[in-house]
Structure formats: C-alpha cells, structure tokens
Design a protein around this motif. Structure first.
Motif, PDB file in Angstrom:
ATOM      1  N   GLY A 414       0.791  -1.214   0.000  1.00  0.00           N
ATOM      2  CA  GLY A 414       0.000   0.000   0.000  1.00  0.00           C
ATOM      3  C   GLY A 414       0.828   1.272   0.000  1.00  0.00           C
ATOM      4  O   GLY A 414       0.285   2.369   0.035  1.00  0.00           O
ATOM      5  N   ASP A 415       2.164   1.143  -0.046  1.00  0.00           N
ATOM      6  CA  ASP A 415       3.042   2.309  -0.027  1.00  0.00           C
ATOM      7  C   ASP A 415       3.824   2.389  -1.334  1.00  0.00           C
ATOM      8  O   ASP A 415       3.846   1.447  -2.136  1.00  0.00           O
ATOM      9  CB  ASP A 415       4.011   2.227   1.154  1.00  0.00           C
ATOM     10  CG  ASP A 415       4.942   1.038   1.037  1.00  0.00           C
ATOM     11  OD1 ASP A 415       6.121   1.231   0.693  1.00  0.00           O
ATOM     12  OD2 ASP A 415       4.479  -0.103   1.257  1.00  0.00           O
ATOM     13  N   ALA A 416       4.516   3.511  -1.539  1.00  0.00           N
ATOM     14  CA  ALA A 416       5.186   3.760  -2.808  1.00  0.00           C
ATOM     15  C   ALA A 416       6.370   2.831  -3.034  1.00  0.00           C
ATOM     16  O   ALA A 416       6.557   2.292  -4.127  1.00  0.00           O
ATOM     17  CB  ALA A 416       5.630   5.219  -2.876  1.00  0.00           C
ATOM     18  N   GLU A 417       7.199   2.618  -2.004  1.00  0.00           N
ATOM     19  CA  GLU A 417       8.419   1.847  -2.200  1.00  0.00           C
ATOM     20  C   GLU A 417       8.122   0.388  -2.530  1.00  0.00           C
ATOM     21  O   GLU A 417       8.717  -0.184  -3.457  1.00  0.00           O
ATOM     22  CB  GLU A 417       9.306   1.935  -0.961  1.00  0.00           C
ATOM     23  CG  GLU A 417      10.608   1.151  -1.078  1.00  0.00           C
ATOM     24  CD  GLU A 417      11.428   1.530  -2.313  1.00  0.00           C
ATOM     25  OE1 GLU A 417      12.089   0.634  -2.869  1.00  0.00           O
ATOM     26  OE2 GLU A 417      11.383   2.714  -2.734  1.00  0.00           O
ATOM     27  N   SER A 418       7.219  -0.246  -1.782  1.00  0.00           N
ATOM     28  CA  SER A 418       6.912  -1.645  -2.085  1.00  0.00           C
ATOM     29  C   SER A 418       6.224  -1.764  -3.446  1.00  0.00           C
ATOM     30  O   SER A 418       6.390  -2.769  -4.142  1.00  0.00           O
ATOM     31  CB  SER A 418       6.045  -2.267  -0.991  1.00  0.00           C
ATOM     32  OG  SER A 418       4.767  -1.655  -0.928  1.00  0.00           O
ATOM     33  N   ILE A 442      -1.760   5.313  -4.216  1.00  0.00           N
ATOM     34  CA  ILE A 442      -0.339   5.562  -3.981  1.00  0.00           C
ATOM     35  C   ILE A 442       0.525   4.577  -4.760  1.00  0.00           C
ATOM     36  O   ILE A 442       1.474   4.980  -5.445  1.00  0.00           O
ATOM     37  CB  ILE A 442      -0.032   5.531  -2.472  1.00  0.00           C
ATOM     38  CG1 ILE A 442      -0.697   6.726  -1.771  1.00  0.00           C
ATOM     39  CG2 ILE A 442       1.475   5.532  -2.219  1.00  0.00           C
ATOM     40  CD1 ILE A 442      -0.536   6.732  -0.266  1.00  0.00           C
ATOM     41  N   PRO A 443       0.233   3.288  -4.721  1.00  0.00           N
ATOM     42  CA  PRO A 443       1.009   2.362  -5.558  1.00  0.00           C
ATOM     43  C   PRO A 443       0.902   2.658  -7.055  1.00  0.00           C
ATOM     44  O   PRO A 443       1.878   2.510  -7.787  1.00  0.00           O
ATOM     45  CB  PRO A 443       0.400   1.005  -5.220  1.00  0.00           C
ATOM     46  CG  PRO A 443      -0.076   1.154  -3.814  1.00  0.00           C
ATOM     47  CD  PRO A 443      -0.629   2.558  -3.769  1.00  0.00           C
ATOM     48  N   MET A 444      -0.275   3.101  -7.515  1.00  0.00           N
ATOM     49  CA  MET A 444      -0.436   3.411  -8.937  1.00  0.00           C
ATOM     50  C   MET A 444       0.515   4.522  -9.346  1.00  0.00           C
ATOM     51  O   MET A 444       1.219   4.432 -10.362  1.00  0.00           O
ATOM     52  CB  MET A 444      -1.886   3.816  -9.223  1.00  0.00           C
ATOM     53  CG  MET A 444      -2.162   4.214 -10.667  1.00  0.00           C
ATOM     54  SD  MET A 444      -1.960   2.851 -11.833  1.00  0.00           S
ATOM     55  CE  MET A 444      -2.514   3.637 -13.360  1.00  0.00           C
ATOM     56  N   GLY A 445       0.579   5.575  -8.554  1.00  0.00           N
ATOM     57  CA  GLY A 445       1.446   6.690  -8.897  1.00  0.00           C
ATOM     58  C   GLY A 445       2.914   6.314  -8.899  1.00  0.00           C
ATOM     59  O   GLY A 445       3.698   6.777  -9.737  1.00  0.00           O
ATOM     60  N   ALA A 446       3.311   5.447  -7.947  1.00  0.00           N
ATOM     61  CA  ALA A 446       4.722   5.078  -7.834  1.00  0.00           C
ATOM     62  C   ALA A 446       5.130   4.041  -8.870  1.00  0.00           C
ATOM     63  O   ALA A 446       6.215   4.125  -9.465  1.00  0.00           O
ATOM     64  CB  ALA A 446       4.997   4.543  -6.428  1.00  0.00           C
ATOM     65  N   ASP A 467      -2.697  11.529 -12.014  1.00  0.00           N
ATOM     66  CA  ASP A 467      -1.359  12.092 -11.963  1.00  0.00           C
ATOM     67  C   ASP A 467      -0.291  11.115 -12.457  1.00  0.00           C
ATOM     68  O   ASP A 467       0.836  11.509 -12.726  1.00  0.00           O
ATOM     69  CB  ASP A 467      -1.021  12.561 -10.546  1.00  0.00           C
ATOM     70  CG  ASP A 467      -1.291  11.498  -9.497  1.00  0.00           C
ATOM     71  OD1 ASP A 467      -1.797  10.417  -9.864  1.00  0.00           O
ATOM     72  OD2 ASP A 467      -1.000  11.764  -8.314  1.00  0.00           O
ATOM     73  N   TYR A 468      -0.626   9.833 -12.582  1.00  0.00           N
ATOM     74  CA  TYR A 468       0.340   8.848 -13.062  1.00  0.00           C
ATOM     75  C   TYR A 468       0.839   9.185 -14.459  1.00  0.00           C
ATOM     76  O   TYR A 468       1.953   8.823 -14.856  1.00  0.00           O
ATOM     77  CB  TYR A 468      -0.276   7.445 -13.071  1.00  0.00           C
ATOM     78  CG  TYR A 468      -1.458   7.309 -13.993  1.00  0.00           C
ATOM     79  CD1 TYR A 468      -1.293   7.046 -15.342  1.00  0.00           C
ATOM     80  CD2 TYR A 468      -2.753   7.485 -13.521  1.00  0.00           C
ATOM     81  CE1 TYR A 468      -2.375   6.950 -16.199  1.00  0.00           C
ATOM     82  CE2 TYR A 468      -3.838   7.390 -14.361  1.00  0.00           C
ATOM     83  CZ  TYR A 468      -3.647   7.121 -15.695  1.00  0.00           C
ATOM     84  OH  TYR A 468      -4.728   7.038 -16.533  1.00  0.00           O
ATOM     85  N   PHE A 469       0.024   9.901 -15.247  1.00  0.00           N
ATOM     86  CA  PHE A 469       0.357  10.169 -16.649  1.00  0.00           C
ATOM     87  C   PHE A 469       1.617  11.019 -16.769  1.00  0.00           C
ATOM     88  O   PHE A 469       2.343  10.926 -17.756  1.00  0.00           O
ATOM     89  CB  PHE A 469      -0.809  10.873 -17.336  1.00  0.00           C
ATOM     90  CG  PHE A 469      -0.629  11.031 -18.826  1.00  0.00           C
ATOM     91  CD1 PHE A 469      -0.947   9.985 -19.679  1.00  0.00           C
ATOM     92  CD2 PHE A 469      -0.136  12.202 -19.369  1.00  0.00           C
ATOM     93  CE1 PHE A 469      -0.773  10.111 -21.054  1.00  0.00           C
ATOM     94  CE2 PHE A 469       0.033  12.334 -20.740  1.00  0.00           C
ATOM     95  CZ  PHE A 469      -0.285  11.289 -21.587  1.00  0.00           C
ATOM     96  N   GLY A 511     -10.702  10.813   4.689  1.00  0.00           N
ATOM     97  CA  GLY A 511     -10.844   9.959   3.519  1.00  0.00           C
ATOM     98  C   GLY A 511      -9.786  10.188   2.470  1.00  0.00           C
ATOM     99  O   GLY A 511      -9.786   9.507   1.438  1.00  0.00           O
ATOM    100  N   GLY A 512      -8.884  11.146   2.706  1.00  0.00           N
ATOM    101  CA  GLY A 512      -7.777  11.381   1.791  1.00  0.00           C
ATOM    102  C   GLY A 512      -8.145  12.202   0.576  1.00  0.00           C
ATOM    103  O   GLY A 512      -9.213  12.827   0.495  1.00  0.00           O
ATOM    104  N   SER A 513      -7.250  12.190  -0.399  1.00  0.00           N
ATOM    105  CA  SER A 513      -7.413  13.041  -1.575  1.00  0.00           C
ATOM    106  C   SER A 513      -8.601  12.635  -2.432  1.00  0.00           C
ATOM    107  O   SER A 513      -9.145  13.456  -3.173  1.00  0.00           O
ATOM    108  CB  SER A 513      -6.134  13.003  -2.422  1.00  0.00           C
ATOM    109  OG  SER A 513      -5.839  11.674  -2.816  1.00  0.00           O
TER     110      SER A 513
END
Length: 740
Positions: A414-418, A442-446, A467-469, A511-513
């Motif tokens: 669930g985090d960026a590094e993993s 978060i994983p999608m963006g990373a 934002d992944y684009f 609930g976040g962004s």
C-alpha cells in the motif's frame, strides 16, 4: 500435529485448496489450506447437527463478520467465511506454532521478561478487539498461539458485539472456567473488563505454570473465581502488582487493555524468536516445519530446471532472467517463508489451471496482477486476482490457442516503495507481457513510472487519480471512472431521480485526496451547474468534529445529505442522521460500495445511495452478463464481487490486444511497446460486460463520449445489502418517461 486428508475430505473449499487435516471434533474438521492468493489458512468446516440449524448459521455468519472488524498484528485474521454453504466454513490465517498451554506444559513457566512481552502484545490485541466493539469472552492459554515474531490471539467463535445482548441468554456461562471473570461465572454479561480479567489469568499461568484458581470441576472453578483470592505463587515484582489489578473482583477496578499495553510496552519481536526461551523457540520452529511439511505438494524448482522453450528465448539485448519455479517455496531450512523478505512485496505462483500444460509445444506468457496486501484493499485485490485467473483459464481452455498463459500475483504493502519493488520484479521478467493493477492510488502513482520506463503495459481498474500520466505517458492506463467524475455524477443522480434539493455536503479529510476531489466536484456540480443551494462542511483529519457537523447541517434544514469520508466516519454519520430523525436522500462516496457499511450501520444505513462505475452483473439481463456471472459462480461458488467485472473486462481487453501483437508462428517475442500503442490509438474501443471502454488523452477512462451514463451504476442499501437500482442512463430514461 496434522494428518493426511481422508477419501471423504474435499480437496477444495471455495477459494481454498486443502492439504492436510489439522484436527477434528464434534462440530467438524479443521484443514490446512491455501487461498488462491497463496496465503496459508486454517479452514474450519462445520458438520453434523449444527450445519442444519438455521439459528446456528445466523450466529455463525454474524460471528464471522464481527471478527472481520479486528485489524491487529497479534490477532489471527478471518480470511473468508460462508454460512450459507451446505457445510458452513470459516477460514483464518494459519499460525504454525504451539499454543501457550502446550509450551508451558512442556517447558514450564516462562521468564518474567517473556511474560511481559506476551502481556503487552496480547493487551494490544484486546485493545483492537474492544475498539471494534467486541468482547472475546474466551481468552485462555489454548487460544494464544506462539510464533517466532510474537503471539497470536485466536478463536472468535464466541465473540459478540459489546452492545449486542440479543444473542446471549440470561444466566448462560460462556467461556472456560478458570479463565473467565466473576461476572461471567455468575451469568452476567461480559465486558471488555472481563477480557482483562482473563488476560490476568493467562499471564499468571504463563509465569507460574498453574492457573490462578487451580484445577478441578467446572463448578469448583466457578466458585473459586467468584469467592476466592487467586494463587499467584511464582508471579513476582511489578508483574504481580499488575496481575492482581487485572484479577480484581470489581470490573471497574481493573485496568484497561490500553493501560496494560502501555505498562508492559516492549520492543516488538523481530521474527528471530529471541523473545522466547531457547527451548520454546526451538519448539515453535520445529512445529512450524512439521506443520508445513506438505508431502503432497510438488516442491519449488529453485534452480529453474524447467526445460527451455525455444519460443521463450530472450531477445539478444535482454538481460537473462532465470525462470521462476512452478511452486512457491514453503520451507527453507525448516524456517517458514511467508513473504518476500526485505522488499515488502509478497509473491505467489498461479493455480494449476493457469499453468502451461505438460508437454505443450506452445510458447508461454505471463499476465501479472499487481495487488495490495494492506487490509484496506484486501477485497478489491481478491476480486482483481480472481477475475484475472478466470480470464486466463478461459484463454487456456481454447483448443486452438496459439500460446498458453499463466497468472503471477505480486502484492505491495500500500506504499510507494513496495509498489516500485513489485513493478521492478514484473518488468524484469520478460515473460510478463502485461499487468493488471496496481489497485490503490499511492502504488499506482509510484509503480507507473517503473512500468513506463520498461515499456510494460498495465491497466488499473480500481484507481481514479490521473497524476500517473506525468511519469508514464505511454504504457499506463486507467479503466475506472475518475474520482472527479464520480463526484459530480452524484448530483446527476439526484436530478435524474427527482431528489435534487438543498444539500449538506460533508468532506471528511480523513478519507484522503479521493474524497477531497469528489467533494469539490460535487459542490460545483450541485451549486453551479444545477443551481441548487449547497451547505458544504469540512471535517479536519484527526478530529472528532463529524457528529457535530452532521447535527449542524440537520439544524440548517438541508433536504439532501452527502457524506464523503472513510467507512467508520460514514457509519457514524448515518447513525447521527437516524438519531436526528433525518429521512431525506443520503449518498456516500463510491469506494464504500461493497464495503461493510450496511452491516455496520444497521438500520441507520437503510436507503443510502452510492454512485459508482462498478456493476453488479448478476442484476443485468444481457447474455454477456449472464455468461460471466455463471462462469464466476462455477469457479468461485458465488456471484461476482464488487469491482470483479471491471477487472475481468480489463484483462480480456489486454489479452485481446496482446493477441494482435504476437508475431505469426510465435517464433520471436512480441514487442512490449506495441500493446500500449494499440490501447492508446485514436477511436480505440472495447466492448465490456456492462460498458464500452475507451481511453482519453491521458489514458484515463473516457467519460466524455456518449455511453458513459450507461456504464455508471446506482446502488442503494436495502435490507442490509447493496441493491443495484440500474445505470444512470436507465434512471434518466425512467424519469423522462414519467414526465411524458
């Protein structure tokens, strides 16, 4: 100790493949199994009279759902359950260690340091249990398992919601005499303080080797618990003082689980077993090895001994990558391998029907599924994996196929590094031709940047940010509607259903962004586009302002109500509205579709709407939807889960376009970049089960063309479950027909 399966035992129960018998009793059998996701599980199957008792089934279902509320590393989680099966079953994570009772009986009392660690971690477990509104009611040494990385609290078979008294008969004693509180011994309701009393008994037993109220008949133990003082020989120092407080006859005089956790705060065990005495640590390691030595399972081919296929030879420019073995390695030198150590990413191999058939001369390729192992995304990860396995199995069932496919699942935390580590692993394997996922924002963006750099096409069917684009403008795609669009579509549903009125809209930043994006979009649509009054309110993260905000909006006489926030906060809002007598239309944010909201909110949740791009295909009448539902039911034993349809569509789309990139004769490897080019081409469309997929400028699901309303669905909570009312297009047509 376990034993082999008998001829009368099933080889599979729902999504669990069974390997061994762990035990049997009057109510049924417990098996060692493995989920489709690769997780080892203890699967309890109920047999005999209980299986035919409707009241038992209702209680069984409720208890399983209650146990799902608890999220704590020291509580064994419930993985799945089915109270409606011919033989009800419950699956929990498998802990291959001995019970505390067995360890103490074999090796004697534990040192004070070990008891302190044990008490602190078990108190943390009970704190989570109580925070979920539960009382365990049977905390005892036999329900505490020992593992190298800490203890585990098990057996919620008699847990109840703390506020629920309907399932407890007056005067009924529930629990184990000698380890239950005086109030339970007298037939009074159990409370969190009752679990604290039981924890005190467990710690006294661990430190001294004997229960604090001795042994004997149940009646004798109950009498001593109510009338006698505990025997605490062998319990010394500060630990004795704390145990004496836990064993107070008056529940109000006992410490809370939170207080015990803080008083006994210790470093969390590191997994080496050094928190235990050497003799017990060896017992735990030996038991783990014995429990998981599954002779009927083909061992992993660690050295990659599969015969090479000429069609699978790497391109000259590729760095050679050793092919993985066909089976997940379960034991390394007697130590349990539960996950990919050091990377934060779990990986497991595919099911048998995903494998390349023995002796096949066809080339083989891999579809990756990038899921998440954190508890917030368990359900959607499972739906995506199951959808991928079904689609690949259908491909491999075609007799004239040109190549075989298999599924490989890797999970981030669930985090960026993993997430980056998962993406690196997939991109390094040249047999992986496409990936479904990641499933979370978060994983999608990373991960998108990694996939983009490697030219590996991936499609996320469950994310909604775009934002992944910026980091992956060529190979990353999103087949789910954006959060911004779904926010404004709530307003369109209100208008189409004739319920558009002055609205209170709460944006809970916890609930976040996602909810922040939705809130802004919804307020603008309701107020500026539709010209109706809006009273927006924001709840700051980390505050308890939500109940007051809800009450204030009701006092402002709003007629519609929208709460955009996490599950627990939305449930509280529903209960506040019910208490305030609010009966107008109510909406929640789209990610709560398929969640525990109906059960947690109870009566207060009835009537709430959710607008989402996720469909319930079992509610559709098209042949395509019927075929998919039937195939899913045949494979998994139930109707498709929320978000399964969209994942299945995305995989089928990937496979359909990948087939067009495979060179004739399959004598060379397909070029990775060609798949993304096909998906991104102008006017590209793919007909799915419930909607047509097309991608916009930023490779997002295109909702600007005609047809998006037919692929947006409205669900309402009715009779404790989500009920699909139809698509927005259906509701708009119905409204127009009524006006005419």
């Amino acid at each position: 100790m376990s034993e082999s399966l008998r001829s009368s035992d099933p080889s599979r129960i729902a999504g669990f493949r069974l390997f061994r018998r762990l035990g049997a009793g009057g109510m049924g059998v417990v098996y060692l199994g493995r989920s489709d996701a690769g997780a080892l599980a203890a699967v309890k199957v109920i047999r005999g009279e209980s299986a035919g008792d409707d009241a038992f089934r209702a209680r069984f279902a409720r208890e399983a759902e209650l146990a799902r509320r608890v999220d704590n590393p020291w509580v064994v989680p419930v993985l799945d359950a089915d109270a409606e099966a011919r033989e009800p079953w419950l699956a929990t994570a498998f802990v291959p260690g001995p019970a505390l009772s067995e360890a103490v009986a074999t090796h004697g009392p534990l040192p004070a340091r070990v008891v302190g660690v044990l008490g602190g971690l078990l108190a943390g477990a009970l704190e989570a249990v109580h925070a979920a509104g539960l009382v365990h009611r049977d905390v005892k040494p036999g329900n505490v398992l020992l593992a190298l990385d800490g203890p585990r609290l098990i057996d919620f078979g008699i847990a109840r919601a703390a506020e629920d008294t309907a399932l407890t008969a007056s005067g009924l004693v529930v629990g184990t005499p000698g380890f239950l509180a005086p109030e339970q011994a007298e037939g009074r309701p159990a409370t969190p303080a009752s679990d604290v009393f039981a924890l005190g008994c467990v710690l006294a037993y661990a430190a001294s080797g004997t229960p604090p109220f001795g042994t004997g008949t149940p009646d004798a133990l109950l009498y001593r618990t109510v009338h006698d003082e505990p025997e605490l020989g062998g319990v010394e120092g500060e630990l004795r003082t704390l145990v004496e407080r836990c064993l107070a006859k008056d529940p109000d005089a006992r410490p809370t689980a939170d207080e015990i956790r803080r008083l006994l705060a210790e470093d969390v065990p590191d997994g080496s077993g050094n928190w235990l005495p050497d003799s017990v640590a060896r017992m735990v390691a030996t038991r783990a090895a014995e429990s998981l030595a599954l002779p009927d399972i083909e061992p992993t081919a660690v050295d990659g001994t599969d015969a090479p296929d000429p069609a699978d030879a790497p391109d000259p420019a590729d760095t050679p990558v050793r092919r993985p073995g066909r089976r997940r390695l379960l034991l390394v030198g007697g130590a349990l391998l539960l996950a990919g150590a050091g990377t934060g990413a779990a990986v497991w191999a595919s099911e048998d029907d995903d494998k390349k058939p023995s002796g096949s001369t066809r080339p083989g390729y891999v579809l990756g599924v990038h899921t998440a192992a954190d508890s917030a995304h368990t359900a959607v990860s499972r739906a995506c994996e199951r959808a991928a396995r079904l689609a690949v199995a259908q491909h491999n069932a075609a007799p004239k196929r040109a190549y075989d496919l298999k599924v490989q699942v890797r999970a981030d935390q669930g985090d960026a590094e993993s997430a980056r580590q998962v993406a690196l692993a997939f991109t390094a394997d040249r047999n992986v031709v496409a990936v479904l996922g990641p499933v979370a924002e978060i994983p999608m963006g990373a991960a998108a940047a990694v996939y983009g750099e490697a030219g590996l096409t991936h499609v996320s069917s469950t994310t909604g940010h775009q934002d992944y684009f910026a980091t992956s403008p060529k190979t990353s795609f999103q087949s789910s509607a954006s959060h911004l669009a779904l926010g404004s579509w709530i307003a369109l549903h209100a208008k189409a259903s004739g319920q558009l009125a002055p609205a209170g809209i709460v944006i809970d930043r916890a609930g976040g962004s996602i909810v922040q994006d939705q809130g802004t979009s919804l307020v603008n649509a309701w107020r500026d586009n539709l010209g109706v009054q809006v009273v927006p309110r924001v709840v700051a993260e980390g505050t308890n302002d939500s109940p007051q905000v809800v009450r204030d909006l009701v006092a402002d006489r709003v007629e519609d109500f929208v709460y955009l926030g996490p599950l627990d906060a939305t449930v509280r809002a529903a209960k506040e509205l019910l208490a305030a007598g609010f009966t107008g239309p109510r909406w929640m944010q789209h990610e709560l579709y398929g969640s525990d909201f109906p059960r947690l909110a109870g009566t207060a949740g009835e009537g709430w709407y959710v607008v989402t791009s996720a469909v319930d295909p079992s509610a559709l009448t098209t042949q395509r939807a019927k075929d998919f539902t039937a195939a899913w039911r045949k494979r998994y034993g139930g109707t498709p889960e929320p978000y399964a349809t969209e994942a299945y569509d995305s995989v089928r789309m990937l496979l359909a376009e990948f087939a067009r990139t495979v060179p004739a004769g399959a004598r060379r490897r397909p070029v990775r970049a060609e798949l993304a080019e096909r998906l991104a081409k102008a006017k590209y469309t793919y007909k799915g089960i419930a909607r047509t997929y097309a991608f916009g400028t930023y490779h997002q699901y295109d909702s600007t063309e005609d047809g998006w309303a037919a692929g947006t669905f409205v669900h309402q909570v009715r009779d404790g479950t989500f009920h699909q009312l139809g698509s927005l297009a259906d509701l708009i047509r119905a409204a127009s027909a009524q006006k005419s």
